[in-house]
Design an enzyme around this catalytic site. Structure first.
Site, PDB file in Angstrom:
ATOM      1  CG  ASP B  10      -1.772   1.294   1.245  1.00 29.50           C
ATOM      2  OD1 ASP B  10      -2.243   1.546   0.443  1.00 29.50           O
ATOM      3  OD2 ASP B  10      -1.727   1.827   2.329  1.00 29.50           O
ATOM      4  CB  SER B  11       0.382   4.880  -0.790  1.00 30.27           C
ATOM      5  OG  SER B  11      -0.821   4.908   0.084  1.00 30.27           O
ATOM      6  CB  CYS B  73      -2.932   0.872  -2.429  1.00 27.07           C
ATOM      7  SG  CYS B  73      -2.931   2.597  -2.927  1.00 27.07           S
ATOM      8  CD  GLU B 152       0.237   6.701   5.744  1.00 27.23           C
ATOM      9  OE1 GLU B 152       1.319   6.438   6.196  1.00 27.23           O
ATOM     10  OE2 GLU B 152      -0.316   5.506   5.215  1.00 27.23           O
ATOM     11  CB  CYS B 184      -9.159   5.123   0.162  1.00 27.53           C
ATOM     12  SG  CYS B 184      -7.672   5.651   0.974  1.00 27.53           S
ATOM     13  CG  HIS B 186      -4.811   5.005   3.975  1.00 28.12           C
ATOM     14  ND1 HIS B 186      -4.316   4.811   2.671  1.00 28.12           N
ATOM     15  CD2 HIS B 186      -3.756   5.417   4.767  1.00 28.12           C
ATOM     16  CE1 HIS B 186      -2.858   4.896   2.859  1.00 28.12           C
ATOM     17  NE2 HIS B 186      -2.469   5.246   4.051  1.00 28.12           N
TER      18      HIS B 186
END
Lengths: 265, 265
Positions: B10-11, B73, B152, B184, B186
């Protein structure tokens, strides 16, 4: 006299707070602005990457034959100004030195808070320079990574901006600072939040004012002020979405600007 | 049987929500995870840049001889999965298809909201795929660029996270959606906020569940499940600050993980 434009750049819209001061203090000057909105924020990117970006931007601004360059970004100033200064044949100034002199003049209890990006805070440059001038100063620093993102989204004046600012400055307030330095040009865009959160005994230092003063002094000293009665025409370039930049410009200046998109990479 | 590990990337930390589902559904499998935390978020970067990143990551994961790759992601799935699939000699799955089938099963009023990064929303891939299955579906999309940054920073469960989620989903609620797809990975980290903001009649679709189901099906079908009684050992790699990743891992899983830093660029 020198009727060429002044190059100003930042990782995004934050440098517009410096532009705002230049408009006030040097209303006859013309500006070429570059906001690296596509690659913003710079604050936690590798130093080499940021240095590469700043070199690309300076090359771009130089292509307009600017007479001077203002790095309206703390992170870029700290990482790149020395090397850029060696390479350039025109004056270049940043935003760090102005913050230091203003903070020293502002504090009464010698407790100064610094808020900035992760790079800026890690560099400890403000702390080093402040202590060099006065070793009795206590410095309390806080990296505030979200504040740039929120400003770039034009959401400073929302609950999101308010609670983010509160989250970051609370510890500084607990440490008893009487002065907080906005060591990131984006943070001025959160000014309303800081005013709501902070007791009026805590002063905010905005380096943009002193940076415009420094610019004015250099142009005056070197006899490089623009001397013509034609209305100044400013130009704005961005690496990201033009409309997003123009929208935030509108919020700050209450007037339109037509930003143009360029790809420097 | 195939005792090799599964590569997941993932990012940043968002893919951990997919890891969480793999732990639940496939507790005997071993995972190698890469979170591109230094270069996160991907959501508004140029496509070519993201494609270069995903190629670097897949090369890194392949160096561990993984048996399969999960792109945890949405942005990376949309931009890179087709090309990566052509180049790879092992199966690779993403997180988009799972979201579509779950959303179709969930909606009752045929009004579906999609929240994701700018790239994901601009791609209109969810809208296209949903309408292909059922042309009576109305899709309302909203890019939520700040939600990745907030996650994040480990600040999902704060007022900042709450007001950011509220800011973004309010318009979808006004459009009358009864289903919101977290397009997403996240965004699952903001689950508590969505629960507080949304009426219980609005269902949240988390593609992580279906993605882990797809993974399980493929491994079963191809006879590639891990078959040993030794406790699985997972490994976590990041491009940014290890401690930040480990901290968020701790918040999600209530246990420690020792992430290692690698530089892929």
């Amino acid at each position: 006299m020198d009727n060429r434009k002044i190059g100003v750049f930042d990782s995004g819209v934050g440098g517009l707070t410096v532009v705002s001061e230049i408009y006030k203090q040097l209303p006859n000057e013309e500006i070429i602005y570059f906001g690296d909105t596509e690659r913003s924020p710079y604050g936690s990117k590798p130093k080499e990457t940021i240095h590469m970006y700043t070199k690309q931007i300076v090359k771009f601004l130089k292509s307009f034959d600017v007479k001077m360059i203002v790095i309206a970004c703390n992170t870029a100033t700290i990482i790149s100004i020395e090397e850029l200064r060696e390479e350039l044949d025109i004056p270049i100034i940043g935003v760090v030195q102005g913050a230091i002199s203003m903070a020293l003049l502002t504090t009464k209890n010698n407790k100064i808070g610094i808020i900035g990006t992760e790079h800026t805070i890690k560099s400890e440059i403000h702390e080093t320079l402040l202590k060099k001038e006065n070793d009795k100063i206590d410095v309390f620093s806080k990296a505030c990574p979200l504040l740039v993102n929120i400003a770039e989204e034009g959401l400073s004046d929302t609950d999101i901006g308010f609670y983010a600012c509160k989250h970051y400055v609370d510890s500084l307030v607990q440490n008893g600072v009487d002065t907080i330095v906005l060591a990131c040009t984006h943070y001025k865009l959160h000014e309303n939040n800081f005013k709501k959160i902070l007791d009026c005994s805590i002063k905010i230092v905005d380096p943009a004012i002193k940076t415009a003063e420094n610019l004015s002094e250099i142009l005056t000293e070197k006899n490089m002020l623009r001397c013509t009665h034609s209305k100044p025409i400013h130009e704005f370039y961005v690496s990201g979405v033009e409309s997003k930049f123009s929208e935030i410009y509108g919020l700050i200046f209450n007037e339109n600007c037509k930003a143009k998109k360029v790809d420097l990479s």
